[in-house]
Design a protein around this motif. Structure first.
Motif, short mmCIF file in Angstrom:
data_model
loop_
_atom_site.label_atom_id
_atom_site.label_comp_id
_atom_site.label_asym_id
_atom_site.label_seq_id
_atom_site.Cartn_x
_atom_site.Cartn_y
_atom_site.Cartn_z
N ALA A 1 0.83 -1.21 0.00
CA ALA A 1 0.00 0.00 0.00
C ALA A 1 0.87 1.26 0.00
N THR A 2 1.84 1.30 0.90
CA THR A 2 2.67 2.51 1.00
C THR A 2 3.59 2.65 -0.21
N ASP A 3 4.23 1.55 -0.58
CA ASP A 3 5.18 1.64 -1.70
C ASP A 3 4.47 2.01 -3.00
N LEU A 4 3.32 1.38 -3.28
CA LEU A 4 2.60 1.71 -4.52
C LEU A 4 2.14 3.16 -4.51
N GLN A 5 1.67 3.61 -3.35
CA GLN A 5 1.18 4.99 -3.25
C GLN A 5 2.30 5.99 -3.52
N ILE A 6 3.43 5.77 -2.89
CA ILE A 6 4.54 6.73 -3.05
C ILE A 6 5.09 6.67 -4.48
N ILE A 7 5.17 5.47 -5.04
CA ILE A 7 5.65 5.37 -6.43
C ILE A 7 4.67 6.09 -7.37
N MET A 8 3.38 5.87 -7.16
CA MET A 8 2.37 6.55 -8.00
C MET A 8 2.50 8.06 -7.88
N ASP A 9 2.68 8.55 -6.65
CA ASP A 9 2.85 10.00 -6.46
C ASP A 9 4.05 10.51 -7.25
N LEU A 10 5.13 9.75 -7.18
CA LEU A 10 6.35 10.20 -7.88
C LEU A 10 6.21 10.13 -9.39
N LEU A 11 5.57 9.04 -9.87
CA LEU A 11 5.42 8.90 -11.32
C LEU A 11 4.52 9.99 -11.91
N GLN A 12 3.62 10.51 -11.09
CA GLN A 12 2.73 11.57 -11.59
C GLN A 12 3.26 12.97 -11.28
N SER A 13 4.41 13.02 -10.61
CA SER A 13 4.93 14.32 -10.20
C SER A 13 5.65 15.01 -11.36
N GLU A 14 5.98 16.27 -11.13
CA GLU A 14 6.75 17.00 -12.13
C GLU A 14 8.22 16.72 -11.87
#
Ligand code: G3P
Ligand code: MG
Length: 513
Positions: A321-334
């Motif tokens: 849950a945490t790893d997927l969430q943080i990776i998703m945040d980063l992949l969508q970041s600028e």
């Protein structure tokens, strides 16, 4: 960075781009429209839905119903298949290319011999040991050297063959020894009629610990010293990435030991998900606990001021849950700054690397367990559903060509260590338990491949899709003995005897056919 050609994979280039890849970058407005109108995959799938999942009957003996069966409003069939990059899931050698990566993707590997920082060959007394060799027994060494001189043809053949061992499912199951694995290493380390070291390396998709720790652990289980100089884990070649990325998010591994792995590889600025959670706990609302120890070992900072250059999934996630969430945040970041959202999700996306792609891994449990590949597929599906864009990613490990090329480097270097000749043996045998990883990779690299039935593969004959070209064996000992007989003669003895003294003994080495 070097890019591999299709010809490296022994395949023909498709006439159009692989399906599923975005042909043009999509705008945020386009994505918002898609998200507002529902899943982009919904229309494609709506006609193919079928409801075949049944629920257990709630009927009691007297015929009364205790539950109400509510029809599913969505299919029980996973939606992920149509979302996946085709190379991710096709199990067939006919349909796939022995690679989980897109055409043209580049996977850097260390250019030169293994760097000393990865190696540990000192004994407990601090003096250098003889990696892969039994303790010094002067008289035996002299005798075996004499024997090798006398049997020069056979000695040459022994130095011109080599083994690449998969580990999980071939030599061990987790921490449990596969007994034939112990015997095999004794034979190859000199318990044979020539007393010769027959070259062998370890090529595992395993991960999560620094090489010195994993080698020490395996040496103990297998009862033979295993050197880091003959050892490749899934993330070992990824040390080459340290040249390209300054700040990296490293994901996976027990107690985030992968931070130590990345340090060993020379990465300068290493962040693990716990560092981010410690700084900003609201980032992962599904995280259930954060121990005092985890807090103590975290390095929180103001991540809105940090630009993360790449994401490296080194090992299995311990907190999806945490790893997927943080990776998703980063992949969508600028450009990798947490707390931002990219205007263009493709051009501003930071790269993500996985150390291997195995879906399943044998373990102490009766059925194989999920491995890094399932985590990646979950991420790909979530990413595609949320953004509408296909996730481009790089996967190292077997069966990836880069991993086999790196194995050549390691093998040639190991030959130098044990025989003083830096050359690649001609006849290399890959021994593995996973047709979709060990065997397809070895086949495509021109190695002899042996499939064993002690791990993932449990079938009767050879694997239909990715058959091992040297055959299927009950276990690793059977495979190694068969290969030794082929290269060194049917009578080659897998046992050393001091009676083999060429001066005083009555023996002679077996003839090579
Ligand atoms: O797939 C996970 C990994 O543990 C497999 O290791 O040694 O079978 O390549 P190995
Ligand atoms: Mg295996």
């Amino acid at each position: 960075m070097p890019a591999f050609e299709d010809s490296d994979f022994g395949v023909e280039k498709p006439t159009s781009a692989p399906t599923g890849r975005p042909q043009t970058p999509r705008t945020v407005e386009h994505l918002q429209r898609q998200i507002a109108s529902g899943s982009p995959a919904k229309k494609e799938l709506s006609n193919s839905y079928s409801h075949t999942l049944t629920v257990p009957s709630g009927e009691q003996e007297d015929g009364t119903e205790t539950t109400i069966e509510v029809p599913a409003s969505r299919s029980a069939v996973a939606e992920t298949e149509s979302l996946m990059h085709p190379l991710s899931i096709s199990p067939s050698m006919k349909e796939r290319r022995g690679s989980r990566n897109s055409f043209g993707t580049s996977l850097p590997i260390p250019r030169t011999k293994r760097q000393s920082r990865l190696s540990s060959v000192a004994g407990p007394d601090g003096r250098p040991t003889r990696p892969g060799m039994p303790p010094i027994q002067a008289s035996r060494d002299i005798i075996s050297a004499q024997l090798q001189d006398l049997a020069s043809q056979k000695t040459g053949a022994a130095k011109d063959m080599a083994f690449a061992f998969d580990i999980d499912g071939v030599l061990v199951h987790g921490d449990r020894l596969i007994p034939e694995g112990k015997r095999v290493l004794e034979i190859l380390n000199g318990d044979n009629e020539l007393g010769i070291k027959i070259p062998h390396i370890f090529l595992t998709n395993g991960s999560g610990k620094i090489e010195t720790k994993r080698c020490a652990q395996l040496s103990k289980i297998l009862g033979s010293e295993i050197s880091t100089q003959q050892f490749i884990q899934s993330h070992t070649p990824m040390s080459a990435l340290a040249e390209y990325y300054q700040t990296v998010l490293v994901v996976g591994g027990e107690n985030y030991q992968c931070r130590e792995v990345a340090q060993t590889y020379g990465f300068k600025d290493i962040i693990v998900p716990n560092d981010i959670f410690a700084a900003q706990p609201t980032i992962s609302p599904l995280k259930e606990f954060f121990t005092d120890e985890q807090r103590r070992t975290s390095n929180p900072r103001d991540f809105s001021k940090v630009k993360i250059d790449a994401i490296l999934v080194f090992s299995d996630s311990r907190d999806y849950a945490t790893d997927l969430q943080i990776i998703m945040d980063l992949l969508q970041s600028e450009n990798g700054v947490l707390g931002t959202r990219a205007k263009d999700p493709v051009s501003q996306r930071i790269p993500i690397y996985f150390s291997q792609g195995d879906l399943l891994c044998p373990s102490e449990h009766p059925f194989p367990r999920m491995s890094q590949g399932t985590f990646r597929i979950a991420l790909e599906a979530i990413y595609k559903q949320v953004t509408g864009v296909e996730l481009e990613r790089v996967v190292y490990g077997k069966p990836e060509l880069a991993t086999y090329k790196y194995a050549d480097e390691v093998l040639a270097s190991w030959m130098d260590t044990i025989h003083g000749e830096e050359k690649l043996p001609k006849n290399i045998y890959m021994i593995g338990d996973n047709p979709q990883s060990d065997i397809i990779g070895g086949n495509m690299y021109g190695w002899n491949t042996c499939l064993v039935r002690t791990g993932v593969y449990q079938g009767e004959g050879n694997d239909d899709e990715n058959p091992a070209n040297f055959g299927v064996f009950k276990n690793v000992l059977e495979a190694v003995q068969t290969a030794l007989k082929k290269e060194l003669g049917e009578d080659f003895k897998c046992e050393w005897s001091d009676a083999m003294n060429p001066v005083t003994g009555s023996h002679s080495v077996s003839a090579i056919e």
